[in-house]
Motif scaffolding. Structure first.
Motif, short mmCIF file in Angstrom:
data_model
loop_
_atom_site.label_atom_id
_atom_site.label_comp_id
_atom_site.label_asym_id
_atom_site.label_seq_id
_atom_site.Cartn_x
_atom_site.Cartn_y
_atom_site.Cartn_z
N SER A 1 0.83 -1.32 -0.19
CA SER A 1 0.14 0.03 0.08
C SER A 1 0.82 1.23 -0.02
O SER A 1 0.42 2.29 -0.63
CB SER A 1 -0.80 -0.09 1.18
N LEU A 2 1.90 1.11 0.60
CA LEU A 2 3.03 2.47 0.74
C LEU A 2 4.15 2.10 0.04
O LEU A 2 4.73 3.05 -0.14
CB LEU A 2 3.34 2.66 2.27
N ASP A 3 4.13 1.24 -0.85
CA ASP A 3 5.17 0.83 -1.65
C ASP A 3 6.52 0.87 -1.39
O ASP A 3 7.43 1.76 -1.78
CB ASP A 3 5.03 1.74 -2.81
N SER B 1 6.85 9.52 7.55
CA SER B 1 6.26 9.24 8.80
C SER B 1 5.25 8.33 8.52
O SER B 1 4.80 7.50 9.47
CB SER B 1 5.60 10.60 9.06
N ALA B 2 4.56 8.36 7.19
CA ALA B 2 3.63 7.18 7.04
C ALA B 2 4.16 5.93 7.07
O ALA B 2 3.61 4.77 7.56
CB ALA B 2 2.82 7.33 5.60
N LYS C 1 3.35 2.79 9.52
CA LYS C 1 3.02 1.39 8.99
C LYS C 1 3.90 0.13 9.64
O LYS C 1 3.37 -0.78 10.10
CB LYS C 1 3.17 1.45 7.55
N LEU C 2 5.16 0.62 9.92
CA LEU C 2 5.93 -0.26 10.55
C LEU C 2 5.65 -0.96 11.90
O LEU C 2 5.64 -1.97 12.46
CB LEU C 2 7.58 0.27 10.57
N MET D 1 11.84 -12.00 7.44
CA MET D 1 10.32 -11.61 7.84
C MET D 1 9.69 -11.12 6.64
O MET D 1 10.41 -10.64 5.75
CB MET D 1 10.36 -10.34 8.87
N THR D 2 8.32 -11.27 6.42
CA THR D 2 7.82 -10.73 5.17
C THR D 2 6.47 -10.68 5.54
O THR D 2 5.84 -11.19 6.62
CB THR D 2 7.88 -11.70 3.94
N THR D 3 5.55 -9.68 5.21
CA THR D 3 4.14 -9.63 5.53
C THR D 3 3.57 -9.52 4.24
O THR D 3 3.90 -9.41 3.05
CB THR D 3 4.08 -8.05 6.09
N ALA D 4 2.12 -9.79 4.47
CA ALA D 4 1.28 -10.02 3.08
C ALA D 4 1.10 -8.55 2.56
O ALA D 4 0.82 -7.71 3.35
CB ALA D 4 -0.02 -10.56 3.71
N PRO D 5 0.67 -8.45 1.08
CA PRO D 5 0.56 -7.16 0.74
C PRO D 5 -0.89 -6.90 0.84
O PRO D 5 -1.74 -7.38 1.35
CB PRO D 5 0.55 -7.57 -0.93
N VAL D 6 -0.82 -5.38 1.11
CA VAL D 6 -2.00 -4.87 1.41
C VAL D 6 -2.40 -3.75 0.37
O VAL D 6 -1.74 -2.90 -0.02
CB VAL D 6 -2.19 -3.84 2.59
#
Length: 672
Positions: free
Chosen positions: A120-122, A255-256, A260-261, A346-351
């Motif tokens: 989402s924030l690329d 800051s965004a 998100k982190l 570590m990885t996170t699912a795309p949003v």
């Protein structure tokens, strides 16, 4: 195939995929750091390269920067998954200096240790090896720490970007770079600062060299949700992205990203500790810094304000160490705290993000397993194996030119669905052999750009010295295309999406590339250059002809092709040595036609010249059609190309024993 970022965020606009843009009539950047502050800010900025092999000249395709001692940040669309970063590197200090161009230091990316991304924030964060293969330390380069506080930046103020446009040496964009909009809710800044492909993932700074954004995209002028051309008309895809009226570039606010982190989780306790350490670095350091600095230097030693009177302080750099914490003052309001962070996997699912009119670059990804590529199958045309199409061999008088393996034989480089042999002297392939299947069931719907933007890479199995790269010839030659010998569309098939994707990407190895004039390589060259209006590129048109002819019957074909590397070929030197480029190319199309009780092998052999252009053509069933004048016996190709075809192919050659047509004859071609 999954939906890519540009489709997810701008599907309604049908924007072109993978673009970065300049925002004015000229590119406003400089190669030398404009100040000492800029130089220090640029040290942690890297050119992301496709290989770290010592015998490979690295090709840059994006930008990134260190956010801790061993973590690099770039865009999600550069590395959407951990696998995409495998084999890539970060090339730091590749820049102009007063003594000339520095090659810099290249560190391997280590996505197996740490990979974190958000769609989402690329943004993406990847671990970097602590040392080069020669022992240089990554920690010597510094870092650009992420801070949760929003640095004060107003519309109309400058946005400086340090970047590696088009994989070139480091550039500082510090002019014609106004901030034009702040999207508070979405978390983005829009600015006029120039970028090009390869700038994705670059850090964007305020005029005081405070990190404010992660550059990622270009923004078009819009009307009713659709992009406009420079003439104010509604843009359509067939116009090409150069026709779009680009009004700004865009970056994700730091800051965004920090916010998100703070919402992300890790799959293990050790990885969670890594994430917590990274997040801890992002805390607003101002209160702690005031206490530490005033305690050590006196209350009058520093004043934290954002008002104009302190602007002059932006030209100085002060550092003081308090135990293990380093405070770096880069201007009137920025105070960066740095401390080591150890990376973990570590990885996170795309949003999915909201649809927004942006265009980003995500490059194609390659299969990292070179040992698992199956290569070409000679028995591909017939399920029971009765029809075989062997690969060529090399004529004895040409063997000395060929790149050989440890056994002294010509090294056959295997890829998904095809294989080839390289001419060591000419640095081009001698021949290639590919299995082609045009069946819709083994294809995917969508555009070429859905895989990502094109990216040519070297083959790491052979030395760089036997491959021709972009800077050697293709880029400076202007009218020359990077011509596929194994056609991309021909190889883009398979039984699942991953096989199709990797087969598509494999055609973008430099080993599969030859210099071809754009009016020869492109079926419709006038689409990109009106100089060629009414002309048809014979190579591209012939490839389209083969594909159309096989769709109505057995969809399979075996194609043997390559450049005819003639000692009389012309040459050019664009500053990196003399390179000969081929004028003629051969293509041998092998098909199995149905007969009562079985199949019959038919072989059609052609020599195509870059100096020849044919008129419109096309028949439903495969045959030479209007390419008849280019058809030759296999013996002609053997004589000219220095290769030997199997007797089985000679027995099926429909031109065997016949003279070549006048146009296809060697003397006629050389006389044109």
């Amino acid at each position: 195939m999954g939906i890519n970022l540009v489709n997810a965020r701008s599907a309604a606009t049908d924007l072109p995929f993978g673009v970065e843009r300049r925002m004015g009539a000229s590119l406003d950047w400089v190669g030398l750091a404009p100040s000492e502050q800029a130089r220090k800010a640029g040290r942690p900025v890297a050119r992301i390269v496709s290989s770290t092999a010592p015998n490979i000249e690295p090709e840059g395709f994006a930008t990134g920067f260190l956010v801790s001692t061993d973590l690099l940040m770039t865009n999600w669309h550069v590395f959407p998954t951990r696998t995409d970063a495998v084999g890539c590197g970060a090339n730091f200090l590749h820049e102009l200096t007063e003594r000339g161009l520095a090659r810099g230091l290249t560190f391997a990316l280590e996505p197996e240790r740490f990979f974190l991304s958000d769609r989402s924030l690329d943004f993406a964060v990847i671990a970097v090896a602590p040392l080069t293969d020669r022992g240089e330390a990554l920690s010597d380069l510094g870092q650009i720490t992420l801070i949760e506080a929003r640095p004060k930046i107003l519309k109309g103020q400058p946005v400086n970007i340090i970047q590696h446009p088009e994989g070139q040496p480091k550039r500082y964009a510090v002019a014609q770079n106004r901030l034009v909009d702040i999207l508070e809710a979405e978390g983005f800044l829009q600015y006029e600062t120039d970028t090009l492909e390869g700038s994705s993932g670059a850090p964007a700074f305020s005029e005081h060299w405070e990190l404010v954004a992660l550059h990622h995209a270009s923004i078009p002028a819009m009307r009713d949700g659709k992009p406009l051309t420079r003439n104010g008309e509604l843009w359509t895809r067939d116009m090409g992205d150069d026709a779009v009226h680009w009004i700004a570039n865009e970056g994700t606010r730091i800051s965004a990203i920090v916010a998100k982190l703070a919402t992300m989780s890790a799959p293990s306790s050790s990885e969670a500790a890594i994430l917590r350490a990274l997040i801890a670095l992002t805390a607003d350091p101002v209160p702690e810094a005031i206490a530490a600095v005033t305690g050590a230097m006196g209350k009058e030693a520093i004043s934290i304000k954002t008002a104009a009177p302190l602007a002059a302080a932006a030209t100085t750099l002060q550092e003081t160490r308090m135990g293990a914490i380093q405070f770096t003052f880069t201007g009137p309001v920025t105070i960066n705290i740095s401390a080591p962070v150890t990376a973990g996997a570590m990885t996170t699912a795309p949003v999915a993000g909201a649809e927004r009119p942006v265009a980003v670059e995500r490059s194609i990804r390659f299969d990292p397993d070179y040992d698992g590529r199956e290569g070409y199958d000679p028995g591909f045309l017939d399920d029971d194996g009765t029809i075989v199409v062997p690969t060529p061999t090399i004529a004895p008088e040409r063997l000395a030119e060929i790149y050989k393996g440890e056994d002294g034989r010509p090294l056959v480089l295997k890829y998904h669905h095809f294989e080839l042999v390289m001419n060591r002297v000419r640095r081009l392939q001698m021949w290639s052999a590919v299995n082609v299947d045009y069946s819709p069931e083994r294809k995917v719907e969508g555009e070429r750009e859905d895989w990502g933007s094109d990216r040519w890479i070297p083959d790491p199995r052979i030395p760089a010295a036997v491959q021709i790269f972009d800077a050697d010839f293709y880029k400076p030659a202007g009218n020359i295309d990077r011509g596929h010998i194994v056609r991309r569309e021909d190889n883009e098939w398979g039984d699942n999406d991953l096989e199709i994707e990797f087969a598509n990407s494999d055609t973008f190895h430099w080993t599969n590339c030859t210099p071809q004039h754009e009016a020869f390589n492109q079926a419709n060259p006038a689409r990109n250059d009106r100089t060629y209006r009414g002309r048809e590129g014979v190579w591209g048109a012939f490839e389209n002809h083969i594909q159309r002819s096989r769709k109505e019957q057995d969809s399979r074909a075996c194609i043997l092709a390559g450049p005819i590397l003639d000692k009389e070929d012309p040459s050019a030197d664009f500053g990196r040595g003399v390179i000969k480029y081929p004028i003629r190319f051969f293509k041998v199309v092998c098909v199995a036609d149905e007969l009562q009780g079985g199949k019959e092998l038919k072989v059609f052999a052609f020599i195509l010249s870059q100096q020849n252009v044919v008129d419109e053509f096309g028949i439903e069933r495969f045959g030479p059609g209007k390419f008849k004048r280019h058809q030759v016996p296999l013996t002609d190709i053997e004589r000219e190309a220095g290769i030997v075809f199997d007797p089985m192919l000679h027995s099926a050659d429909l031109m065997a024993g016949q003279p070549a047509t006048a146009l296809a004859s060697l003397d006629a071609i050389r006389g044109l």
